[in-house]
Design a protein around this motif. Structure first.
Motif, PDB file in Angstrom:
ATOM      1  N   PRO A 178      14.497   9.349   0.091  1.00  0.00           N
ATOM      2  CA  PRO A 178      13.308   8.622  -0.621  1.00  0.00           C
ATOM      3  C   PRO A 178      11.938   9.124   0.200  1.00  0.00           C
ATOM      4  N   GLU A 179      10.999   9.570  -0.647  1.00  0.00           N
ATOM      5  CA  GLU A 179       9.888  10.029  -0.081  1.00  0.00           C
ATOM      6  C   GLU A 179       8.593   9.079  -0.276  1.00  0.00           C
ATOM      7  N   VAL A 180       8.288   8.275   0.615  1.00  0.00           N
ATOM      8  CA  VAL A 180       7.586   7.361   0.685  1.00  0.00           C
ATOM      9  C   VAL A 180       5.835   7.850   0.633  1.00  0.00           C
ATOM     10  N   LEU A 181       5.219   7.467  -0.377  1.00  0.00           N
ATOM     11  CA  LEU A 181       3.758   8.049  -0.322  1.00  0.00           C
ATOM     12  C   LEU A 181       2.921   6.989   0.358  1.00  0.00           C
ATOM     13  N   LEU A 182       2.103   7.434   1.304  1.00  0.00           N
ATOM     14  CA  LEU A 182       1.374   6.581   2.001  1.00  0.00           C
ATOM     15  C   LEU A 182      -0.146   6.418   1.337  1.00  0.00           C
ATOM     16  N   GLY A 183      -0.458   7.272   0.623  1.00  0.00           N
ATOM     17  CA  GLY A 183      -1.848   7.184   0.023  1.00  0.00           C
ATOM     18  C   GLY A 183      -3.018   7.894   0.928  1.00  0.00           C
ATOM     19  N   LYS A 184      -3.482   9.040   0.450  1.00  0.00           N
ATOM     20  CA  LYS A 184      -3.841   9.980   1.399  1.00  0.00           C
ATOM     21  C   LYS A 184      -5.448   9.979   0.876  1.00  0.00           C
ATOM     22  N   PRO A 185      -6.660   9.558   1.773  1.00  0.00           N
ATOM     23  CA  PRO A 185      -7.947   9.914   1.359  1.00  0.00           C
ATOM     24  C   PRO A 185      -8.169  11.207   0.808  1.00  0.00           C
ATOM     25  N   ILE A 186      -8.979  11.103  -0.177  1.00  0.00           N
ATOM     26  CA  ILE A 186      -9.002  12.280  -1.236  1.00  0.00           C
ATOM     27  C   ILE A 186     -10.185  13.334  -0.272  1.00  0.00           C
TER      28      ILE A 186
ATOM     29  N   GLY B  25       0.944  -1.282  -0.156  1.00  0.00           N
ATOM     30  CA  GLY B  25      -0.036  -0.136  -0.104  1.00  0.00           C
ATOM     31  C   GLY B  25       0.590   1.233  -0.106  1.00  0.00           C
ATOM     32  N   GLU B  26       2.098   1.230   0.226  1.00  0.00           N
ATOM     33  CA  GLU B  26       3.125   2.315   0.315  1.00  0.00           C
ATOM     34  C   GLU B  26       3.585   2.437  -1.269  1.00  0.00           C
ATOM     35  N   GLY B  27       3.830   3.749  -1.677  1.00  0.00           N
ATOM     36  CA  GLY B  27       4.190   4.084  -3.072  1.00  0.00           C
ATOM     37  C   GLY B  27       5.391   5.011  -3.140  1.00  0.00           C
ATOM     38  N   ILE B  28       5.932   5.206  -4.373  1.00  0.00           N
ATOM     39  CA  ILE B  28       6.986   5.811  -4.269  1.00  0.00           C
ATOM     40  C   ILE B  28       7.014   6.522  -5.963  1.00  0.00           C
ATOM     41  N   PHE B  29       7.599   7.809  -5.866  1.00  0.00           N
ATOM     42  CA  PHE B  29       7.416   8.455  -7.443  1.00  0.00           C
ATOM     43  C   PHE B  29       8.892   8.568  -7.986  1.00  0.00           C
ATOM     44  N   GLN B  30       9.150   8.108  -9.126  1.00  0.00           N
ATOM     45  CA  GLN B  30      10.658   8.323  -9.694  1.00  0.00           C
ATOM     46  C   GLN B  30      10.472   9.222 -10.563  1.00  0.00           C
ATOM     47  N   GLN B  31      11.095  10.496 -10.401  1.00  0.00           N
ATOM     48  CA  GLN B  31      11.230  11.639 -11.146  1.00  0.00           C
ATOM     49  C   GLN B  31      12.325  11.529 -12.144  1.00  0.00           C
ATOM     50  N   ALA B  32      12.285  12.373 -13.146  1.00  0.00           N
ATOM     51  CA  ALA B  32      13.400  12.385 -14.266  1.00  0.00           C
ATOM     52  C   ALA B  32      14.655  12.591 -13.638  1.00  0.00           C
ATOM     53  N   GLY B  33      15.544  11.939 -13.839  1.00  0.00           N
ATOM     54  CA  GLY B  33      17.020  11.943 -13.084  1.00  0.00           C
ATOM     55  C   GLY B  33      17.167  11.036 -11.968  1.00  0.00           C
ATOM     56  N   VAL B  34      16.242  10.470 -11.360  1.00  0.00           N
ATOM     57  CA  VAL B  34      16.651   9.543 -10.439  1.00  0.00           C
ATOM     58  C   VAL B  34      16.958   8.221 -10.628  1.00  0.00           C
ATOM     59  N   PRO B  35      18.018   7.840 -10.403  1.00  0.00           N
ATOM     60  CA  PRO B  35      18.553   6.372 -10.658  1.00  0.00           C
ATOM     61  C   PRO B  35      17.695   5.518  -9.742  1.00  0.00           C
ATOM     62  N   HIS B  36      17.195   4.417 -10.536  1.00  0.00           N
ATOM     63  CA  HIS B  36      16.585   3.392  -9.862  1.00  0.00           C
ATOM     64  C   HIS B  36      16.432   1.949 -10.316  1.00  0.00           C
ATOM     65  N   ALA B  37      15.967   1.318  -9.487  1.00  0.00           N
ATOM     66  CA  ALA B  37      16.210  -0.148  -9.970  1.00  0.00           C
ATOM     67  C   ALA B  37      15.117  -1.160  -9.062  1.00  0.00           C
ATOM     68  N   TYR B  38      14.375  -1.743  -9.645  1.00  0.00           N
ATOM     69  CA  TYR B  38      13.369  -2.597  -8.670  1.00  0.00           C
ATOM     70  C   TYR B  38      14.210  -3.975  -8.344  1.00  0.00           C
ATOM     71  N   LEU B  39      14.227  -4.269  -7.242  1.00  0.00           N
ATOM     72  CA  LEU B  39      14.875  -5.533  -6.602  1.00  0.00           C
ATOM     73  C   LEU B  39      14.065  -6.805  -6.493  1.00  0.00           C
ATOM     74  N   GLU B  40      12.866  -6.559  -5.779  1.00  0.00           N
ATOM     75  CA  GLU B  40      12.057  -7.834  -5.650  1.00  0.00           C
ATOM     76  C   GLU B  40      10.588  -7.436  -5.191  1.00  0.00           C
ATOM     77  N   GLY B  41       9.632  -8.185  -5.564  1.00  0.00           N
ATOM     78  CA  GLY B  41       8.249  -8.118  -5.287  1.00  0.00           C
ATOM     79  C   GLY B  41       7.167  -7.701  -6.208  1.00  0.00           C
ATOM     80  N   GLN B  42       6.072  -7.333  -5.973  1.00  0.00           N
ATOM     81  CA  GLN B  42       5.059  -7.085  -6.743  1.00  0.00           C
ATOM     82  C   GLN B  42       4.323  -5.814  -6.501  1.00  0.00           C
ATOM     83  N   ASN B  43       4.177  -5.138  -7.490  1.00  0.00           N
ATOM     84  CA  ASN B  43       3.576  -3.594  -7.591  1.00  0.00           C
ATOM     85  C   ASN B  43       2.604  -3.272  -8.714  1.00  0.00           C
ATOM     86  N   VAL B  44       1.944  -2.181  -8.486  1.00  0.00           N
ATOM     87  CA  VAL B  44       1.397  -1.591  -9.507  1.00  0.00           C
ATOM     88  C   VAL B  44       1.986  -0.332  -9.907  1.00  0.00           C
TER      89      VAL B  44
END
Ligand SMILES: [Zn+2]
Length: 408
Positions: free
Chosen positions: A310-318, A256-275
Motif C-alpha cells: 500500500p502506498e500511503v499519500l501524505l499530501g505534498k504542498p503544491i 490527513g493521510e490518503g490512499i488511491f485505489q486503482q482499477a483491479g485492487v481489491p479493497h474494503a473500508y473497515l472503520e472511520g471517517q474520510n473524504v
C-alpha cells in the motif's frame, strides 16, 4: 451575468453501515431519529445531484444547471472529453465494514457494459455487473485520527505465515505452496457454502473469544472477523469474504493521510471517517462481506491477484510553504487537494477547471474576481466555474478539500 461561484448543498445517503454522529455534526443536523448517515455526496450525479443555493435561498439542481450551461460550468475541454462533471466528492462515516470490492479499468468497463447490453440484462438487475461504461478509480483521505481499510493482497510470505499459524486455514497451505496465490483465491471464492461454513465456524468462534478477552488488535484479521459476528447469535452461511481479511493488507491511515485505489485492487473500508473522491461511475465487482450478487468469474478476471504494497499519500504542498497540498493520483478524471491553515490568512488561486470546495473544519469567505463574496461555513461547500480567480479568507483553524479536474 451569471455568478462564477455557487454555494451548493449535497445529498445524504443513509446506508445501514453509516455512523450516527459525524455527518450530522458536520452538516449541523440534529439526528433525532438516530438514522445512520453513511455518505454525503457533492457532485452532479444524475440521480443524486447536489443543489445550488441561490442568494434568495431557492435551490436549483447542479446537474440541470450543468446540462443547460455545459461550457460555462465545465470548460470546453472538460465538456468535450467527459461530457459531464467527471467526479463525485463524498464524506464517508464507516461504522460497520463495507463489502470487499474491485473496480474495472475503463476498457473493461466499456467491454463489460456492451456485453451485458447485448445479453439483454436490465440495467438495474441485481446480477448486472456494469451499470455504465466508466472506470471508478478512487482516492480517499482520513478525517478521523485513524481510518482502517483492506487494500490489496499482502506479501506471499505474510500469507504463508497466516495460513501456517491459523489452524483452521492451514489445510489451504499445500495448495498455496504448490499452485500459488491465484489458485488459493480462486479455490476459496468457488468453494461450496457448506465447506466455507465448516472451515470457518471454529475460526470465527475462536476470534470472538480472543477479541472479547483482549488478545487482538485492529492490525489482526481476527479483530475484524470478530467485529462482524459479535452481535449475531448464530453462525449460518459464513461470508467467504472472511478469507480476504486474512489475505489482504490491513491499512491504518492517520488523519490527513490518503490512499488511491486503482482499477483491479481489491479493497474494503473497515472503520472511520474520510473524504473520498471518485470518477462518476457505479461499476463495482463485489468480492465478499455482502449479501449482494458475486460474479466470481468476472471478479477473478478483473482483480490484481498479486501482492501489493500500500502506498500511503501524505499530501505534498503544491509549492514550498503553500497551504494547499495535493494527493496525486494517476488519472485525468479528478484531483484532490487539501487547503489548511491556522490563524488569519488570505489565499489567492485560480480555478482552471470546475472545482468543488468543502469546508471540513472552520469556514471561509470566498471572493471571485468581480468582487462578489460568498460565506461558506463548516460543512458547507461551493462550486467554482472554470477560469475563475478567487481569494479565500479565514481566521482560526480551517481545513478545506478541493476536488477538480487536472489540467488536461
Ligand atoms: Zn471502491
Amino acid at each position: 451575468m451569471q455568478d462564477k461561484i455557487y454555494k451548493i448543498k449535497g445529498k445524504v445517503q443513509h446506508y445501514a453501515w453509516g455512523g450516527y454522529d459525524f455527518i450530522p455534526h458536520l452538516l449541523s443536523i440534529h439526528n433525532a431519529e438516530h438514522k445512520p448517515y453513511a455518505e454525503y455526496w457533492l457532485g452532479a450525479h444524475a440521480l443524486h445531484t447536489s443543489e445550488i443555493i441561490l442568494d434568495d435561498g431557492s435551490c436549483i439542481s447542479l446537474y440541470d444547471f450543468i446540462q443547460a450551461n455545459p461550457e460555462f460550468t465545465l470548460s470546453n475541454k472538460v465538456f468535450s472529453v467527459f461530457g459531464e462533471l467527471p467526479f463525485l466528492l463524498k464524506v464517508l462515516d464507516v461504522r460497520e465494514m463495507l463489502s470487499i470490492q474491485v473496480h474495472p479499468t475503463k476498457a473493461n468497463a466499456l467491454k463489460g457494459f456492451e456485453n451485458e447490453e447485448n445479453a439483454g440484462i436490465p440495467i438495474n438487475a441485481p446480477h448486472r455487473n456494469y451499470r455504465d461504461k466508466n472506470h471508478k478509480p478512487e482516492v480517499m483521505v482520513a478525517l478521523s485520527d485513524e481510518f482502517w481499510l483492506l487494500h490489496g493482497f499482502k506479501s506471499l510470505n505474510a500469507i504463508e505465515a497466516t495460513l501456517a499459524n491459523t489452524t483452521e486455514l492451514s489445510i489451504l497451505l499445500p495448495l498455496f505452496k504448490k499452485q500459488g496465490l491465484k489458485a488459493l483465491y480462486q479455490f476459496v471464492m468457488e468453494m461450496e457454502q457448506a465447506d466455507v461454513n465448516a472451515m470457518l465456524h471454529t475460526l470465527v468462534r475462536k476470534e470472538l473469544h480472543k477479541k472479547a478477552t483482549g488478545q487482538l488488535t485492529k492490525f489482526d484479521a481476527g479483530w475484524w472477523v470478530a467485529k462482524l459476528f459479535e452481535n449475531s447469535d448464530e453462525l449460518k452461511n459464513i461470508d467467504r469474504g472472511i478469507f480476504s481479511i486474512y489475505f489482504f493488507n490491513i491499512v491504518c491511515l492517520k488523519k490527513g493521510e490518503g490512499i488511491f485505489q486503482q482499477a483491479g485492487v481489491p479493497h474494503a473500508y473497515l472503520e472511520g471517517q474520510n473524504v473520498e473522491l471518485m470518477a462518476n461511475s457505479d461499476n463495482v465487482l463485489r468480492a465478499g462481506l455482502t449479501p449482494k450478487h458475486i460474479d466470481v468469474a468476472e471478479l477473478l478476471k478483473h482483480t490484481i491477484i498479486e501482492p501489493i504494497i500500500p502506498e500511503v499519500l501524505l499530501g505534498k504542498p503544491i509549492t514550498l510553504h503553500s497551504p494547499e497540498s495535493e494527493y496525486r493520483c494517476p488519472v485525468s478524471d479528478f484531483a484532490l487537494n487539501k487547503i489548511q491553515w491556522q490563524g488569519t490568512k488570505q489565499y489567492e488561486t485560480v480555478a482552471a477547471t470546475p472545482e468543488i470546495i468543502l469546508a471540513v473544519e472552520g469556514g471561509f469567505i470566498i471572493q471571485d474576481n468581480t468582487g462578489k463574496n460568498k460565506v461558506i461555513k463548516q460543512g458547507e461547500a461551493c462550486f467554482i466555474t472554470p477560469n475563475t480567480e478567487y481569494k479565500i479568507n479565514s481566521s482560526g483553524s480551517v481545513q478545506l478539500f478541493k476536488a477538480f479536474v487536472p489540467v488536461l
